[in-house]
Write a protein that holds these residues in place. Structure first.
Motif, PDB file in Angstrom:
ATOM      1  N   LYS A   1     -15.165  -4.388  12.408  1.00  0.00           N
ATOM      2  CA  LYS A   1     -15.890  -5.561  11.915  1.00  0.00           C
ATOM      3  C   LYS A   1     -15.714  -5.717  10.406  1.00  0.00           C
ATOM      4  CE  LYS A   1     -19.487  -5.902  15.477  1.00  0.00           C
ATOM      5  NZ  LYS A   1     -18.814  -5.025  16.447  1.00  0.00           N
ATOM      6  N   GLU A   2     -15.556  -4.589   9.712  1.00  0.00           N
ATOM      7  CA  GLU A   2     -15.347  -4.576   8.265  1.00  0.00           C
ATOM      8  C   GLU A   2     -14.195  -3.627   7.952  1.00  0.00           C
ATOM      9  OE1 GLU A   2     -16.939  -6.426   6.140  1.00  0.00           O
ATOM     10  OE2 GLU A   2     -18.569  -7.170   7.423  1.00  0.00           O
ATOM     11  N   PRO A   3     -13.434  -3.876   6.874  1.00  0.00           N
ATOM     12  CA  PRO A   3     -12.341  -2.960   6.517  1.00  0.00           C
ATOM     13  C   PRO A   3     -12.801  -1.518   6.355  1.00  0.00           C
ATOM     14  CG  PRO A   3     -12.151  -4.996   5.268  1.00  0.00           C
ATOM     15  CD  PRO A   3     -13.466  -5.069   5.991  1.00  0.00           C
ATOM     16  N   SER A   4     -14.007  -1.330   5.859  1.00  0.00           N
ATOM     17  CA  SER A   4     -14.513   0.029   5.630  1.00  0.00           C
ATOM     18  C   SER A   4     -14.783   0.794   6.922  1.00  0.00           C
ATOM     19  CB  SER A   4     -15.795  -0.029   4.790  1.00  0.00           C
ATOM     20  OG  SER A   4     -16.775  -0.836   5.422  1.00  0.00           O
TER      21      SER A   4
ATOM     22  N   SER B   1      -1.574  -9.116   5.389  1.00  0.00           N
ATOM     23  CA  SER B   1      -2.283  -9.392   4.140  1.00  0.00           C
ATOM     24  C   SER B   1      -2.064  -8.270   3.135  1.00  0.00           C
ATOM     25  CB  SER B   1      -3.789  -9.543   4.408  1.00  0.00           C
ATOM     26  OG  SER B   1      -4.520  -9.524   3.202  1.00  0.00           O
ATOM     27  N   GLY B   2      -1.653  -8.639   1.922  1.00  0.00           N
ATOM     28  CA  GLY B   2      -1.451  -7.638   0.893  1.00  0.00           C
ATOM     29  C   GLY B   2      -2.753  -7.022   0.414  1.00  0.00           C
ATOM     30  N   THR B   3      -3.688  -7.857  -0.027  1.00  0.00           N
ATOM     31  CA  THR B   3      -4.923  -7.328  -0.607  1.00  0.00           C
ATOM     32  C   THR B   3      -5.756  -6.553   0.410  1.00  0.00           C
ATOM     33  OG1 THR B   3      -5.916  -9.510  -0.254  1.00  0.00           O
ATOM     34  CG2 THR B   3      -5.096  -9.022  -2.453  1.00  0.00           C
ATOM     35  N   LEU B   4      -5.764  -6.984   1.660  1.00  0.00           N
ATOM     36  CA  LEU B   4      -6.482  -6.218   2.681  1.00  0.00           C
ATOM     37  C   LEU B   4      -5.826  -4.868   2.924  1.00  0.00           C
ATOM     38  CD1 LEU B   4      -7.636  -8.730   5.435  1.00  0.00           C
ATOM     39  CD2 LEU B   4      -9.053  -7.125   4.151  1.00  0.00           C
ATOM     40  N   THR B   5      -4.508  -4.816   2.794  1.00  0.00           N
ATOM     41  CA  THR B   5      -3.815  -3.535   2.921  1.00  0.00           C
ATOM     42  C   THR B   5      -4.340  -2.561   1.885  1.00  0.00           C
ATOM     43  OG1 THR B   5      -1.814  -4.677   3.642  1.00  0.00           O
ATOM     44  CG2 THR B   5      -1.563  -2.400   2.912  1.00  0.00           C
ATOM     45  N   TYR B   6      -4.425  -3.020   0.638  1.00  0.00           N
ATOM     46  CA  TYR B   6      -4.878  -2.134  -0.433  1.00  0.00           C
ATOM     47  C   TYR B   6      -6.311  -1.669  -0.190  1.00  0.00           C
ATOM     48  CZ  TYR B   6      -1.234  -5.138  -2.495  1.00  0.00           C
ATOM     49  OH  TYR B   6      -0.104  -5.888  -2.713  1.00  0.00           O
ATOM     50  N   GLU B   7      -7.160  -2.601   0.274  1.00  0.00           N
ATOM     51  CA  GLU B   7      -8.557  -2.236   0.502  1.00  0.00           C
ATOM     52  C   GLU B   7      -8.695  -1.204   1.610  1.00  0.00           C
ATOM     53  OE1 GLU B   7     -12.910  -4.216   1.616  1.00  0.00           O
ATOM     54  OE2 GLU B   7     -11.157  -5.509   1.335  1.00  0.00           O
ATOM     55  N   ILE B   8      -7.989  -1.436   2.719  1.00  0.00           N
ATOM     56  CA  ILE B   8      -8.096  -0.510   3.845  1.00  0.00           C
ATOM     57  C   ILE B   8      -7.475   0.835   3.503  1.00  0.00           C
ATOM     58  CG2 ILE B   8      -7.223  -0.106   6.188  1.00  0.00           C
ATOM     59  CD1 ILE B   8      -7.838  -3.101   6.731  1.00  0.00           C
ATOM     60  N   VAL B   9      -6.357   0.831   2.786  1.00  0.00           N
ATOM     61  CA  VAL B   9      -5.743   2.090   2.359  1.00  0.00           C
ATOM     62  C   VAL B   9      -6.683   2.856   1.434  1.00  0.00           C
ATOM     63  CG1 VAL B   9      -3.907   3.082   0.926  1.00  0.00           C
ATOM     64  CG2 VAL B   9      -3.349   1.433   2.715  1.00  0.00           C
ATOM     65  N   TYR B  10      -7.366   2.140   0.557  1.00  0.00           N
ATOM     66  CA  TYR B  10      -8.339   2.805  -0.327  1.00  0.00           C
ATOM     67  C   TYR B  10      -9.370   3.574   0.501  1.00  0.00           C
ATOM     68  CZ  TYR B  10     -12.360   3.424  -3.382  1.00  0.00           C
ATOM     69  OH  TYR B  10     -13.425   3.960  -4.062  1.00  0.00           O
ATOM     70  N   HIS B  11      -9.894   2.920   1.553  1.00  0.00           N
ATOM     71  CA  HIS B  11     -10.888   3.584   2.392  1.00  0.00           C
ATOM     72  C   HIS B  11     -10.273   4.759   3.157  1.00  0.00           C
ATOM     73  CE1 HIS B  11     -14.107   0.783   1.593  1.00  0.00           C
ATOM     74  NE2 HIS B  11     -13.360  -0.253   1.945  1.00  0.00           N
TER      75      HIS B  11
ATOM     76  N   ILE C   1      -1.870   4.227  14.198  1.00  0.00           N
ATOM     77  CA  ILE C   1      -1.394   2.978  13.603  1.00  0.00           C
ATOM     78  C   ILE C   1      -2.575   2.063  13.322  1.00  0.00           C
ATOM     79  CG2 ILE C   1       0.095   0.945  13.928  1.00  0.00           C
ATOM     80  CD1 ILE C   1       1.645   2.678  16.030  1.00  0.00           C
ATOM     81  N   VAL C   2      -2.551   1.440  12.140  1.00  0.00           N
ATOM     82  CA  VAL C   2      -3.538   0.421  11.788  1.00  0.00           C
ATOM     83  C   VAL C   2      -2.834  -0.925  11.726  1.00  0.00           C
ATOM     84  CG1 VAL C   2      -5.151  -0.429  10.049  1.00  0.00           C
ATOM     85  CG2 VAL C   2      -4.972   2.038  10.497  1.00  0.00           C
ATOM     86  N   LEU C   3      -3.365  -1.886  12.460  1.00  0.00           N
ATOM     87  CA  LEU C   3      -2.807  -3.236  12.517  1.00  0.00           C
ATOM     88  C   LEU C   3      -3.771  -4.185  11.801  1.00  0.00           C
ATOM     89  CD1 LEU C   3      -0.309  -4.526  14.106  1.00  0.00           C
ATOM     90  CD2 LEU C   3      -2.012  -5.278  15.763  1.00  0.00           C
ATOM     91  N   ILE C   4      -3.290  -4.834  10.736  1.00  0.00           N
ATOM     92  CA  ILE C   4      -4.132  -5.756   9.977  1.00  0.00           C
ATOM     93  C   ILE C   4      -3.596  -7.168  10.193  1.00  0.00           C
ATOM     94  CG2 ILE C   4      -5.073  -6.351   7.719  1.00  0.00           C
ATOM     95  CD1 ILE C   4      -4.336  -3.447   6.846  1.00  0.00           C
ATOM     96  N   GLY C   5      -4.344  -7.960  10.940  1.00  0.00           N
ATOM     97  CA  GLY C   5      -3.915  -9.315  11.263  1.00  0.00           C
ATOM     98  C   GLY C   5      -4.787 -10.349  10.595  1.00  0.00           C
TER      99      GLY C   5
END
Length: 289
Positions: free
Chosen positions: A275-278, A154-164, A204-208
């Motif tokens: 449970k949450e990106p943050s 996911s693109g947008t989730l990548t940005y959110e998790i990277v922000y955190h 490593i962070v895996l976003i599925g």
């Protein structure tokens, strides 16, 4: 270090004279990526923002010694663009274009593999090695150079998790959005292997997301081959069966591909799932304390 792209990356933008191609060519150039040219049939010999434009990938590669391309052409031309780039000697192709018929992707990806070319995408945001190079449509300002590798559907989730991560002082070695279509080029397993071998990637962070069995296969691969800490997040935890959510590949068929199954597979091999990106920074910090 980083994986796949760095300061040696020499980039051609396929479809550079279109709205999206031109906008992102400028963004990548401003980030520091070596954008050495672009293609637009019939407009060879011109330039945009100081970037030379060529009629074909063969001309572009011959004159610029490019090793990477990014594709912004319409979906109906994208498979041909992938194959033209691979045939011209490009070693990494990032396909941003979405809506490409699955059979076209299969054909183009098989051709790229035969040519020894890595394909990322389609329908992806690309990748970034912070402080070195960006090949994609990512918001470069939220990334920070560091030692966390990120692989995401996911693109947008990548940005959110990277922000955190960045807000918590955790920089990234390379972050890659592999795309959300049912068929894509490079996938979790190849990238997990690369991050495992990268001496400066420490976690490593895996976003599925729901759909398919990529995360389950990744869990088994991590069990057998990855020694570095891995944390994960799975999107679509409340998605109903047989309902496409966002990406074309994000659909639960029958009892397979659900978030519950994916989380269970990851946790069974010792991977903490947020449970949450943050929650990601805290889960990572637990591995280093």
């Amino acid at each position: 270090m980083s994986i796949i792209i760095d300061k040696s990356t020499r980039l051609i933008v396929q479809g550079i004279t279109g709205r999206d191609g031109l906008f992102h060519a400028k963004m990548m150039k401003e980030y520091g990526t070596e954008v050495v040219g672009g293609t637009s049939p019939g407009k060879g010999g011109t330039d945009v923002d100081g970037i030379p434009v060529f009629n074909t990938m063969y001309e572009a590669v011959e004159q610029t010694k490019a090793n990477t391309s990014i594709i912004f052409v319409p979906a109906r031309f994208a498979a041909d663009a992938i194959m033209e780039a691979a045939d011209a000697g490009i070693r990494l192709i990032v396909c941003i274009a979405e809506g490409i018929p699955t059979l076209d992707v299969i054909k183009a990806n098989r051709f790229a593999e035969q040519k020894g070319t890595m394909l990322i995408g389609p329908n992806c945001p690309g990748l970034i090695s912070p402080g070195k190079s960006m090949v994609g449509i990512l918001p470069g300002q939220v990334f920070k150079e560091g030692n966390v590798g990120i692989i995401s559907r996911s693109g947008t989730l990548t940005y959110e998790i990277v922000y955190h991560l960045t807000a918590n002082g955790m920089g990234q070695s390379t972050a890659i959005g592999i795309g959300g279509d049912p068929v894509v080029g490079v996938h979790f397993l190849q990238l997990l292997e690369m991050f495992e071998k990268d001496s400066e990637t420490e976690a490593i962070v895996l976003i599925g997301e729901i759909g398919g069995d990529a995360e389950e296969k990744a869990a088994e691969y991590i069990r057998n081959h990855v020694t570095k800490p891995v944390v994960a997040f799975i999107a679509g935890q409340s998605a109903p069966p047989n309902k496409q959510m966002g990406h074309a590949g994000a659909i639960i068929s029958g009892s397979s591909g659900s978030a519950k199954e994916k989380i269970a597979a990851l946790e069974a091999v010792g991977i903490h799932v947020a449970k949450e990106p943050s929650d990601i920074p805290q889960l990572l910090s637990n591995h280093f304390t």
